[in-house]
Scaffold this motif. Structure first.
Motif, short mmCIF file in Angstrom:
data_model
loop_
_atom_site.label_atom_id
_atom_site.label_comp_id
_atom_site.label_asym_id
_atom_site.label_seq_id
_atom_site.Cartn_x
_atom_site.Cartn_y
_atom_site.Cartn_z
N SER A 128 39.23 40.14 28.98
CA SER A 128 38.69 41.33 29.66
C SER A 128 37.32 41.72 29.12
O SER A 128 36.61 42.51 29.75
CB SER A 128 39.66 42.51 29.50
OG SER A 128 39.81 42.85 28.13
N ASP A 166 31.40 40.82 34.43
CA ASP A 166 31.16 40.06 35.67
C ASP A 166 29.71 40.12 36.12
O ASP A 166 29.35 39.54 37.14
CB ASP A 166 32.06 40.56 36.79
CG ASP A 166 31.78 42.01 37.17
OD1 ASP A 166 30.90 42.64 36.55
OD2 ASP A 166 32.45 42.51 38.10
N GLY A 226 30.92 40.46 41.05
CA GLY A 226 32.24 40.10 41.54
C GLY A 226 33.05 39.23 40.62
O GLY A 226 32.78 39.15 39.41
N PRO A 227 34.06 38.54 41.18
CA PRO A 227 35.04 37.80 40.36
C PRO A 227 34.39 36.74 39.48
O PRO A 227 33.36 36.15 39.82
CB PRO A 227 35.94 37.14 41.42
CG PRO A 227 35.73 37.95 42.66
CD PRO A 227 34.33 38.44 42.60
N PRO A 246 42.84 33.06 33.79
CA PRO A 246 42.46 34.28 34.50
C PRO A 246 41.62 35.19 33.62
O PRO A 246 41.69 35.15 32.39
CB PRO A 246 43.81 34.91 34.85
CG PRO A 246 44.75 34.39 33.81
CD PRO A 246 44.28 33.00 33.50
N GLY A 281 40.45 39.16 32.74
CA GLY A 281 40.89 40.54 32.86
C GLY A 281 42.15 40.85 32.08
O GLY A 281 42.70 41.94 32.18
N ASN A 310 30.12 33.00 38.24
CA ASN A 310 30.28 33.73 39.48
C ASN A 310 29.19 33.25 40.44
O ASN A 310 28.49 32.28 40.14
CB ASN A 310 30.24 35.24 39.26
CG ASN A 310 28.92 35.71 38.65
OD1 ASN A 310 27.94 34.97 38.59
ND2 ASN A 310 28.89 36.95 38.21
#
Length: 428
Positions: free
Chosen positions: A264, A268, A272-273, A292, A294, A316
């Motif tokens: 986390s 970003d 975005g993601p 993943p 976060g 990204n």
């Protein structure tokens, strides 16, 4: 005799006057016919059928030009045409002159019906152009003075605001410059700079102009034109950028056999993601995995007191960021830096193996427990049988019993004489 002479003279005078009057009248009639023929010829060349319903047609008419000359203005780089419509009977021959010399139809000069077309005007094409029409009954000519202006000066672009997905620009028209044509319209050209994209073109008007649907954190270039030379290119960039990496290894916590990663802390970049790829190596262990972002992920199966190197690549749509970190697991004697209670993300095959191993261990433990319980039950039954056979007296028997059977403790219960002592044995 004298009177008769006067009468004769008067008649002669009247006859002469009448003859002269008729001659003048015929002259007027002739001039009127010529004018009508000229007028009708002009109408025919304009596409009007003046003689419709009238079978009378003139046998001759002088060459005439119905177009009007004057000043023709064009812009360098563009095309200009001047139209010369002629009429007469028989149809007149037509030719063009430039500055009094015959103009031959060769590039950039072309004939298009009644028009002289000049393609790709240059400043030196400014001159006098004359259209000449001739037939056996007359001739006519019309002259145009051609002026060629320089192309419009290009407008300028300015960046007002940059956002992650759009850019707001301002189109500023050029000042009026003598000798330059006025802009007829404006065109905006823009493209993605990296990776290099195709130029996109859209009409624009002076004032704010917004480009939408852009890539976040990406460079762009744009310029504007008004029909002439392009304006200066404007370099700009949408806001945002690639992910930001943690500055140090504080996002990694370890114990003797595991490492925990707090993903986390990866930013970003306002775009975005984020996709995060980890690749690790050390103590004869290597591996790679997409994880993943976060939350927390855990890497297990590490060796105590070993150094590991991990390469992290976050990406990204604005780009990617690469960083390399090092961490060391703790020693078993040193305890745990932090209790770990979750496995590192595994594949379906690894999870199946782990479940099978857990089931096998559970079955083995249950089997061992069952064997121990049965063994204890058999010992207690054997002890009870010995005690039943030995209904002896006195404490010596108790010592003897204590010496023969493996009782952890025993009890001697007194009974009324002459009844024997009853010894009760317990395994715990």
């Amino acid at each position: 005799m004298k009177q008769r002479s006067l009468v004769v003279f008067g008649l002669v005078a009247i006859l002469v006057e009448y003859t002269l009057t008729m001659i003048n009248f015929q002259g007027l009639i002739t001039e009127l016919e010529v004018w009508k023929l000229h007028h009708q010829t002009l109408k025919v060349n304009r596409g009007q059928n003046t003689f419709q319903g009238n079978s009378y047609k003139p046998k001759y008419a002088p060459a005439r030009i119905s177009s009007f000359g004057g000043v023709a203005v064009g812009t360098a780089g563009e095309a200009l045409s001047i139209r010369c419509v002629v009429g007469g009977a028989p149809p007149p021959a037509k030719r063009w002159l430039r500055a009094g010399a015959i103009l031959h139809p060769r590039p950039p000069f072309y004939m298009d019906g009644d028009a002289l077309v000049i393609k790709g005007l240059e400043l030196f094409h400014a001159d006098n152009y004359t259209c000449v029409a001739e037939n056996p009954h007359g001739s006519d000519s019309v002259t145009w003075r051609m002026i060629v202006l320089k192309p419009p000066a290009p407008p300028t672009l300015a960046l007002l605001e940059a956002r992650p997905r759009d850019l707001q620009l301002e189109l500023r028209p050029p000042p009026r410059v003598p000798g330059h044509a006025l802009p007829k319209g404006y065109t905006l050209h823009w493209r993605l700079a990296a990776p290099e994209g195709e130029w996109r073109v859209q009409p624009a008007t002076p004032g704010p102009v917004t480009l939408t649907g852009l890539r976040c954190g990406s460079p762009y270039r744009a310029y504007c034109s008004a029909g002439g030379a392009p304006g200066a290119e404007l370099a700009m960039r949408t806001s945002g950028g690639p992910p930001s990496a943690p500055p140090d290894t504080r996002w990694i916590r370890t114990n003797a056999t595991h490492a925990k990663f707090d993903t986390s802390v990866w930013s970003d970049g306002s775009c975005g993601p984020v996709g995060l790829h980890l690749k690790w190596a050390g103590a004869d262990i290597t591996g790679a995995r997409d994880v993943p972002v976060g939350g927390e992920v855990i890497l297990g199966g590490l060796m105590p007191g070993s150094r590991y190197r991990i390469a992290a690549r976050a990406s990204n749509e604005a780009g990617s960021t690469k960083e390399v970190y090092e961490f060391t697991t703790t020693l078993l004697e040193g305890g745990f830096a932090e209790e770990v209670d979750a496995p590192f993300p595994a594949t379906a095959g690894e999870l199946a193996i782990l479940l099978a191993l857990c089931a096998a261990l559970s079955l083995a433990a249950l089997t061992i427990l069952t064997i121990l319980v049965r063994r204890k039950s058999n010992e207690c039954a054997q002890h009870s049988a010995v005690l039943t056979e030995l209904n002896v007296y006195g404490m010596a028997t108790a010592w003897q019993i204590n010496g023969k059977i493996a009782c952890q403790r025993f009890f001697v219960d007194a009974a009324p004489s002459p009844s024997p002592y009853h010894i009760r044995c317990s395994t715990y």
